[in-house]
Design a protein around this motif. Sequence first.
Motif, PDB file in Angstrom:
ATOM      1  N   UNK A 187      -1.072   4.796  -7.071  1.00 21.80           N
ATOM      2  CA  UNK A 187      -2.510   5.552  -7.229  1.00 21.80           C
ATOM      3  C   UNK A 187      -2.779   6.409  -5.970  1.00 21.80           C
ATOM      4  N   UNK A 188      -1.857   6.056  -4.839  1.00 18.37           N
ATOM      5  CA  UNK A 188      -2.185   7.138  -3.645  1.00 18.37           C
ATOM      6  C   UNK A 188      -1.810   8.421  -4.203  1.00 18.37           C
ATOM      7  N   UNK A 189      -0.555   8.553  -4.552  1.00 18.75           N
ATOM      8  CA  UNK A 189       0.214   9.525  -5.149  1.00 18.75           C
ATOM      9  C   UNK A 189      -0.679  10.262  -6.253  1.00 18.75           C
ATOM     10  N   UNK A 190      -1.210   9.674  -7.011  1.00 20.18           N
ATOM     11  CA  UNK A 190      -1.912  10.287  -8.390  1.00 20.18           C
ATOM     12  C   UNK A 190      -3.224  11.030  -7.660  1.00 20.18           C
ATOM     13  N   UNK A 191      -3.842  10.442  -6.657  1.00 22.93           N
ATOM     14  CA  UNK A 191      -4.708  11.043  -5.891  1.00 22.93           C
ATOM     15  C   UNK A 191      -4.586  12.252  -5.178  1.00 22.93           C
ATOM     16  N   UNK A 192      -3.493  12.168  -4.652  1.00 23.42           N
ATOM     17  CA  UNK A 192      -2.740  13.502  -4.065  1.00 23.42           C
ATOM     18  C   UNK A 192      -2.405  14.367  -4.906  1.00 23.42           C
ATOM     19  N   UNK A 193      -1.801  13.902  -5.890  1.00 22.60           N
ATOM     20  CA  UNK A 193      -1.542  15.084  -7.007  1.00 22.60           C
ATOM     21  C   UNK A 193      -2.673  15.817  -7.698  1.00 22.60           C
ATOM     22  N   UNK A 194      -3.801  14.944  -7.968  1.00 24.55           N
ATOM     23  CA  UNK A 194      -4.857  15.374  -8.602  1.00 24.55           C
ATOM     24  C   UNK A 194      -5.981  16.214  -7.403  1.00 24.55           C
ATOM     25  N   UNK A 195      -5.351  16.381  -5.944  1.00 26.23           N
ATOM     26  CA  UNK A 195      -6.099  16.786  -5.006  1.00 26.23           C
ATOM     27  C   UNK A 195      -7.636  16.427  -4.786  1.00 26.23           C
ATOM     28  N   UNK A 196      -7.440  14.789  -5.234  1.00 26.26           N
ATOM     29  CA  UNK A 196      -8.837  14.074  -5.027  1.00 26.26           C
ATOM     30  C   UNK A 196      -8.736  13.508  -3.713  1.00 26.26           C
ATOM     31  N   UNK A 197      -9.197  14.014  -2.743  1.00 23.46           N
ATOM     32  CA  UNK A 197      -9.210  13.526  -1.412  1.00 23.46           C
ATOM     33  C   UNK A 197      -9.715  11.928  -1.289  1.00 23.46           C
ATOM     34  N   UNK A 199     -10.273   9.848  -3.770  1.00 21.35           N
ATOM     35  CA  UNK A 199      -9.372   8.850  -4.499  1.00 21.35           C
ATOM     36  C   UNK A 199      -8.229   8.589  -3.620  1.00 21.35           C
ATOM     37  N   UNK A 200      -7.633   9.395  -3.127  1.00 21.77           N
ATOM     38  CA  UNK A 200      -6.359   9.192  -2.320  1.00 21.77           C
ATOM     39  C   UNK A 200      -6.508   8.484  -1.261  1.00 21.77           C
ATOM     40  N   UNK A 201      -7.801   8.605  -0.561  1.00 19.67           N
ATOM     41  CA  UNK A 201      -8.229   7.839   0.525  1.00 19.67           C
ATOM     42  C   UNK A 201      -8.451   6.454   0.241  1.00 19.67           C
ATOM     43  N   UNK A 202      -9.309   6.244  -0.930  1.00 20.36           N
ATOM     44  CA  UNK A 202      -9.796   4.777  -1.049  1.00 20.36           C
ATOM     45  C   UNK A 202      -8.480   4.074  -1.292  1.00 20.36           C
ATOM     46  N   UNK A 203      -7.353   4.851  -2.321  1.00 16.08           N
ATOM     47  CA  UNK A 203      -6.410   3.959  -2.763  1.00 16.08           C
ATOM     48  C   UNK A 203      -5.365   3.550  -1.477  1.00 16.08           C
ATOM     49  N   UNK A 204      -5.457   4.411  -0.340  1.00 17.02           N
ATOM     50  CA  UNK A 204      -4.705   4.144   0.683  1.00 17.02           C
ATOM     51  C   UNK A 204      -5.363   3.023   1.588  1.00 17.02           C
ATOM     52  N   UNK A 205      -6.701   2.868   1.615  1.00 18.30           N
ATOM     53  CA  UNK A 205      -7.081   1.929   2.290  1.00 18.30           C
ATOM     54  C   UNK A 205      -7.254   0.637   1.605  1.00 18.30           C
ATOM     55  N   UNK A 206      -7.221   0.621   0.221  1.00 21.21           N
ATOM     56  CA  UNK A 206      -6.764  -0.617  -0.561  1.00 21.21           C
ATOM     57  C   UNK A 206      -5.700  -1.213  -0.150  1.00 21.21           C
ATOM     58  N   UNK A 207      -4.748  -0.415  -0.152  1.00 19.89           N
ATOM     59  CA  UNK A 207      -3.042  -0.653  -0.059  1.00 19.89           C
ATOM     60  C   UNK A 207      -2.978  -1.344   1.426  1.00 19.89           C
ATOM     61  N   UNK A 208      -3.523  -0.726   2.361  1.00 13.79           N
ATOM     62  CA  UNK A 208      -3.478  -1.106   3.597  1.00 13.79           C
ATOM     63  C   UNK A 208      -4.408  -2.631   4.051  1.00 13.79           C
ATOM     64  N   UNK A 209      -5.446  -2.724   3.001  1.00 14.68           N
ATOM     65  CA  UNK A 209      -6.049  -3.917   3.217  1.00 14.68           C
ATOM     66  C   UNK A 209      -5.370  -5.317   2.471  1.00 14.68           C
ATOM     67  N   UNK A 210      -4.426  -5.001   1.923  1.00 13.70           N
ATOM     68  CA  UNK A 210      -3.796  -6.226   1.220  1.00 13.70           C
ATOM     69  C   UNK A 210      -3.395  -7.336   2.145  1.00 13.70           C
ATOM     70  N   UNK A 211      -3.013  -6.899   3.270  1.00 12.68           N
ATOM     71  CA  UNK A 211      -2.782  -7.887   4.296  1.00 12.68           C
ATOM     72  C   UNK A 211      -3.806  -8.745   4.690  1.00 12.68           C
ATOM     73  N   UNK A 212      -5.124  -8.270   4.386  1.00 18.48           N
ATOM     74  CA  UNK A 212      -6.110  -8.948   4.894  1.00 18.48           C
ATOM     75  C   UNK A 212      -6.471 -10.199   3.950  1.00 18.48           C
TER      76      UNK A 212
END
Length: 230
Positions: A187-197, A199-212
């Motif tokens: 999802x992070x890469x899909x956001x990057x590929x779409x140039x959707x800043x 979406x990419x940011x939200x996907x990254x935040x969701x990913x790093x919050x997995x540890x929570x």
Amino acid sequence: MQGMKTLRVLSSAEAVGPQVYRILREQIIQAELTPGERISESEIAKSLSISRQPVREAFIKLSEEGLVQVLPQRGTYVTRISTASVMDVRFVREAIEADIVRQVAAEHATATIEVLRDQIARQKQVPHDDRAAFLRLDELFHHTLAAAAGRAYAWSVIESVKAQMDRVRFLSVDDIQINRLIEQHERIVDGIAAGDVSEAEQALRTHLREIVKSLPEIARSRAEFFDGAG
């Protein structure tokens, strides 16, 4: 005591100190060396056929990262994991990497996207029981994002503080979570590929919050690794 639980061969092409540091750091993160375990400067030096000085230097760096505690006249011991420290590091890491991924998405360079997709393909090929290999590829993925944004220093800051977070991730990652983490990478890469800043940011935040989500359960099930254990 232990340390060097598996025979390691040092490279003659690199300074000894950094190699010893990386070996011990990896053993602590991968729970080969466990909380409360005493590690001996002299025994590690003997096992590697080196002087004690580079081992002493490695202990200092590990102490700075909070992975060992050096007690004068008593020895050096592997620390327990501080849940508060893990959450603080996650906060710092998310703040830095959110800006990194926004920059990468704004540029959405084809070469970067291809490299990231190739890395995800490699993640999918890792044997299910090789947590260490998957986490190395996960780290490479995040490092690649930082490099693509030209933020090498920012990544070095993350690396210098994330050891406790890495310990939790090693204890908690399993087949189900690995699949979920790979989907999050996609999802992070899909956001990057779409140039959707956004979406990419939200996907990254969701990913790093997995540890929570995983931290409370892993702290209960592996209580001997965490502060507060008897």
